[in-house]
Design a protein around this motif. Structure first.
Motif, PDB file in Angstrom:
ATOM      1  N   LYS A 103      34.983  38.932  42.393  1.00  0.00           N
ATOM      2  CA  LYS A 103      33.955  39.777  41.774  1.00  0.00           C
ATOM      3  C   LYS A 103      33.693  41.060  42.557  1.00  0.00           C
ATOM      4  O   LYS A 103      33.102  42.001  42.014  1.00  0.00           O
ATOM      5  CB  LYS A 103      32.653  38.984  41.599  1.00  0.00           C
ATOM      6  CG  LYS A 103      32.045  38.449  42.880  1.00  0.00           C
ATOM      7  CD  LYS A 103      30.854  37.557  42.560  1.00  0.00           C
ATOM      8  CE  LYS A 103      30.242  36.949  43.823  1.00  0.00           C
ATOM      9  NZ  LYS A 103      29.130  36.032  43.488  1.00  0.00           N
ATOM     10  N   SER A 104      34.138  41.111  43.805  1.00  0.00           N
ATOM     11  CA  SER A 104      34.026  42.344  44.584  1.00  0.00           C
ATOM     12  C   SER A 104      35.362  43.074  44.665  1.00  0.00           C
ATOM     13  O   SER A 104      35.506  44.032  45.431  1.00  0.00           O
ATOM     14  CB  SER A 104      33.531  42.030  46.005  1.00  0.00           C
ATOM     15  OG  SER A 104      34.409  41.124  46.651  1.00  0.00           O
ATOM     16  N   GLY A 105      36.337  42.642  43.882  1.00  0.00           N
ATOM     17  CA  GLY A 105      37.678  43.215  43.930  1.00  0.00           C
ATOM     18  C   GLY A 105      37.749  44.596  43.305  1.00  0.00           C
ATOM     19  O   GLY A 105      36.940  44.973  42.451  1.00  0.00           O
ATOM     20  N   ASN A 438      36.953  30.701  31.398  1.00  0.00           N
ATOM     21  CA  ASN A 438      36.215  31.747  32.115  1.00  0.00           C
ATOM     22  C   ASN A 438      37.110  32.573  33.024  1.00  0.00           C
ATOM     23  O   ASN A 438      36.790  33.722  33.351  1.00  0.00           O
ATOM     24  CB  ASN A 438      35.089  31.110  32.950  1.00  0.00           C
ATOM     25  CG  ASN A 438      34.016  30.479  32.093  1.00  0.00           C
ATOM     26  OD1 ASN A 438      33.663  31.020  31.046  1.00  0.00           O
ATOM     27  ND2 ASN A 438      33.494  29.338  32.512  1.00  0.00           N
ATOM     28  N   ARG A 439      38.218  32.011  33.451  1.00  0.00           N
ATOM     29  CA  ARG A 439      39.125  32.730  34.347  1.00  0.00           C
ATOM     30  C   ARG A 439      40.045  33.700  33.604  1.00  0.00           C
ATOM     31  O   ARG A 439      40.815  34.408  34.239  1.00  0.00           O
ATOM     32  CB  ARG A 439      39.977  31.729  35.137  1.00  0.00           C
ATOM     33  CG  ARG A 439      39.173  30.985  36.196  1.00  0.00           C
ATOM     34  CD  ARG A 439      38.774  31.904  37.338  1.00  0.00           C
ATOM     35  NE  ARG A 439      37.799  31.301  38.242  1.00  0.00           N
ATOM     36  CZ  ARG A 439      37.367  31.878  39.351  1.00  0.00           C
ATOM     37  NH1 ARG A 439      37.812  33.063  39.690  1.00  0.00           N
ATOM     38  NH2 ARG A 439      36.479  31.276  40.107  1.00  0.00           N
ATOM     39  N   LEU A 440      39.939  33.725  32.286  1.00  0.00           N
ATOM     40  CA  LEU A 440      40.720  34.678  31.500  1.00  0.00           C
ATOM     41  C   LEU A 440      39.887  35.890  31.106  1.00  0.00           C
ATOM     42  O   LEU A 440      40.235  36.630  30.180  1.00  0.00           O
ATOM     43  CB  LEU A 440      41.308  34.002  30.264  1.00  0.00           C
ATOM     44  CG  LEU A 440      42.392  32.957  30.556  1.00  0.00           C
ATOM     45  CD1 LEU A 440      42.893  32.337  29.262  1.00  0.00           C
ATOM     46  CD2 LEU A 440      43.558  33.569  31.330  1.00  0.00           C
ATOM     47  N   PRO A 445      31.573  43.229  38.003  1.00  0.00           N
ATOM     48  CA  PRO A 445      31.693  43.663  39.401  1.00  0.00           C
ATOM     49  C   PRO A 445      30.400  43.437  40.181  1.00  0.00           C
ATOM     50  O   PRO A 445      29.308  43.730  39.695  1.00  0.00           O
ATOM     51  CB  PRO A 445      32.012  45.154  39.286  1.00  0.00           C
ATOM     52  CG  PRO A 445      32.632  45.305  37.938  1.00  0.00           C
ATOM     53  CD  PRO A 445      31.953  44.299  37.065  1.00  0.00           C
ATOM     54  N   GLN A 446      30.531  42.880  41.365  1.00  0.00           N
ATOM     55  CA  GLN A 446      29.359  42.597  42.181  1.00  0.00           C
ATOM     56  C   GLN A 446      28.564  43.855  42.466  1.00  0.00           C
ATOM     57  O   GLN A 446      27.326  43.835  42.539  1.00  0.00           O
ATOM     58  CB  GLN A 446      29.780  41.949  43.507  1.00  0.00           C
ATOM     59  CG  GLN A 446      28.607  41.466  44.358  1.00  0.00           C
ATOM     60  CD  GLN A 446      27.762  40.429  43.632  1.00  0.00           C
ATOM     61  OE1 GLN A 446      28.296  39.492  43.037  1.00  0.00           O
ATOM     62  NE2 GLN A 446      26.438  40.591  43.659  1.00  0.00           N
ATOM     63  N   GLY A 460      31.613  30.842  36.658  1.00  0.00           N
ATOM     64  CA  GLY A 460      32.749  30.604  37.536  1.00  0.00           C
ATOM     65  C   GLY A 460      32.942  31.643  38.597  1.00  0.00           C
ATOM     66  O   GLY A 460      33.816  31.521  39.460  1.00  0.00           O
ATOM     67  N   TYR A 461      32.114  32.706  38.575  1.00  0.00           N
ATOM     68  CA  TYR A 461      32.223  33.756  39.579  1.00  0.00           C
ATOM     69  C   TYR A 461      30.956  33.833  40.437  1.00  0.00           C
ATOM     70  O   TYR A 461      30.763  34.728  41.179  1.00  0.00           O
ATOM     71  CB  TYR A 461      32.474  35.109  38.915  1.00  0.00           C
ATOM     72  CG  TYR A 461      33.834  35.213  38.257  1.00  0.00           C
ATOM     73  CD1 TYR A 461      34.974  35.415  39.018  1.00  0.00           C
ATOM     74  CD2 TYR A 461      33.975  35.093  36.876  1.00  0.00           C
ATOM     75  CE1 TYR A 461      36.225  35.520  38.419  1.00  0.00           C
ATOM     76  CE2 TYR A 461      35.231  35.197  36.273  1.00  0.00           C
ATOM     77  CZ  TYR A 461      36.339  35.406  37.064  1.00  0.00           C
ATOM     78  OH  TYR A 461      37.571  35.502  36.469  1.00  0.00           O
TER      79      TYR A 461
END
Length: 461
Positions: A103-105, A438-440, A445-446, A460-461
């Motif tokens: 999420k911080s990527g 959820n991973r799709l 963004p954080q 999931g994040y």
């Protein structure tokens, strides 16, 4: 928490703008400036801002790369039935490939940020229509709304569950911001919660309908399809209706494009790609040059796909096996000197035009939509599919089902970002993952959550 001034810089056009004194001048790029309302005085200024939105869509975080590349990477499980695999060392892409996006990527941050920069640029145009002559106002507004709509469509698909998942009146998509944000006084308008999937799609459709009603058919003899036209709006409406499962309207929208007579399939499949200008098949495209492009070393479709660039994408031989005897599309791949690897030749030449939506897709959309809806809009679905196949010298089909058309999309539109949307709308699996896993979808963004407490993170994040 990020300072307010930095937050504004994320959502406001980072004003790499100097307004032009004449329409035929190129936009000068002056980094580090921001727009102020006092700078927007004339119709030329408003046009300059609109043109900067097109420039912004060339960014690698938009149509210059990630809207297209990530859609295919997300929807391909190489260990199962996927067709591409990221073999590079740049971890953010490897995380997309493995569905372990952070999420911080930089990828979820970059796509979100660029999308809202483009959307806000369109909103700035719409907020300054009082400076535009009456004769040009409707078309300029329609063009801005087209730009806003197609970027909302991409963002809603990447950050929210698809329309096909149901519960559209509750499932969150992305914040719906339709007012311009330029200064701290405008900041509250940007701090919106995530709108529902239904509300975002409603806005997208309204914007595209207005665009279709008010945009020109073309822009003179040059037919500049790197700018929005009436039929580009219909083409995206066809995509949106397909995502909704509204096949009757999808067939009608695709038919508007096909029957316009403004477009034709290029004579051979390879002639549609790596062009320095727009082809007869391009309905809307991103026109890159050496001065304006998605990158030459770390970003861009060519950078990732071409063998003489990073060559970070591995393609399964099974992809080629799907093409039948004589199908020229099977030959449109580039092999390394030792034949140990190969890649698509669609993204081979730097600074080439990027087709965003093209006529072949409209034929396949009309065919599939007619088959699923039981309608007879335009030509027979079998004829539509065989027009596309015959162009590539593939053996014509004797009969066609909706599943046959989906397979044809896999062959014709591979590496153009179509697979993600097809998986989502048809509720297909990606390997062992269901379409609504959820991973799709990307995490919110954080950085955005830190500055906007109304945003709810994806599970999931």
């Amino acid at each position: 928490m990020k300072p307010i001034t930095k937050y504004i810089s994320y959502i406001v056009l980072p004003a790499m703008l100097a307004f032009t004194a004449a329409c035929n001048k190129k936009l000068d790029v002056i980094p580090g400036q921001q727009i102020s309302p006092e700078q927007i005085k004339t119709e030329d200024d408003v046009n300059g801002i609109l043109m900067s939105a097109y420039n912004s869509m060339q960014d690698p975080n938009a149509f210059g790369e990630r809207y297209i590349f990530l859609a295919d990477l997300f929807a391909s499980d190489y260990s199962a039935d996927g067709f591409i695999y990221y073999q590079g060392t740049f971890q953010p892409y490897a995380q997309v490939n493995s569905r372990q996006v952070q999420k911080s990527g930089i990828i979820p941050e970059g796509v979100w940020r660029r999308g809202y920069v483009i959307i806000n640029t369109a909103n700035i145009v719409l907020a300054n229509l009082d400076k535009v002559s009456e004769g040009n106002k409707a078309a300029l507004a329609a063009e801005a709304k087209f730009i806003r709509a197609i970027n909302y469509y991409e963002l809603a698909g990447f950050y929210g569950l698809p329309y096909s998942a149901g519960n559209v009146d509750k499932n969150p998509a992305v914040p719906l911001i339709t007012t311009a944000v330029i200064s701290t006084a405008d900041l509250p308008a940007s701090k919106q919660p995530r709108a529902t999937v239904a509300d975002v799609y409603k806005q997208i459709i309204a914007d595209l309908k207005e665009a279709a009603a008010n945009l020109p058919d073309s822009y003179g003899e040059k037919k500049n399809k790197s700018r929005a036209t009436k039929y580009a709006a219909y083409a995206f409406l066809a995509r949106v209706y397909m995502a909704q499962g509204n096949y009757t309207e999808a067939a009608k929208a695709a038919d508007q494009v096909i029957e316009s007579g403004n477009y034709s399939l290029v004579p051979s499949f390879d002639a549609e790609f790596n062009n320095t200008s727009l082809s007869a098949e391009d309905i809307f495209a991103i026109l890159q040059t050496s001065q304006s492009n998605a990158g030459t070393s770390d970003n861009g479709l060519v950078t990732f796909y071409a063998l003489d660039q990073r060559n970070d994408v591995l393609i399964k031989t099974e992809q080629l096996d799907q093409y039948g005897p004589g199908d020229q599309r099977k030959n449109f791949y580039t092999y390394s000197s030792d034949s140990s690897s190969f890649t698509t030749s669609k993204w081979r030449d730097m600074y080439g035009t990027i087709p965003v939506v093209r006529l072949a897709e409209m034929y396949l959309t009309r065919a599939e939509a007619n088959l699923r809806a039981g309608t007879a809009v335009g030509d027979n679905p079998l004829n539509d599919v065989n027009k596309v196949r015959s162009r590539s010298k593939a053996t014509p089909l004797a009969a066609a089902t909706a599943d046959d058309v989906v397979q044809e999309r896999r062959l014709e539109l591979a590496f153009e970002g179509d697979s993600y949307w097809t998986v989502k709308r048809l509720q297909l699996n990606v390997g062992s993952m269901q379409y609504n896993n959820n991973r799709l979808v990307f995490p919110v963004p954080q950085r955005e959550v830190d500055v906007n407490s109304t945003l709810v993170q994806n599970p999931g994040y």
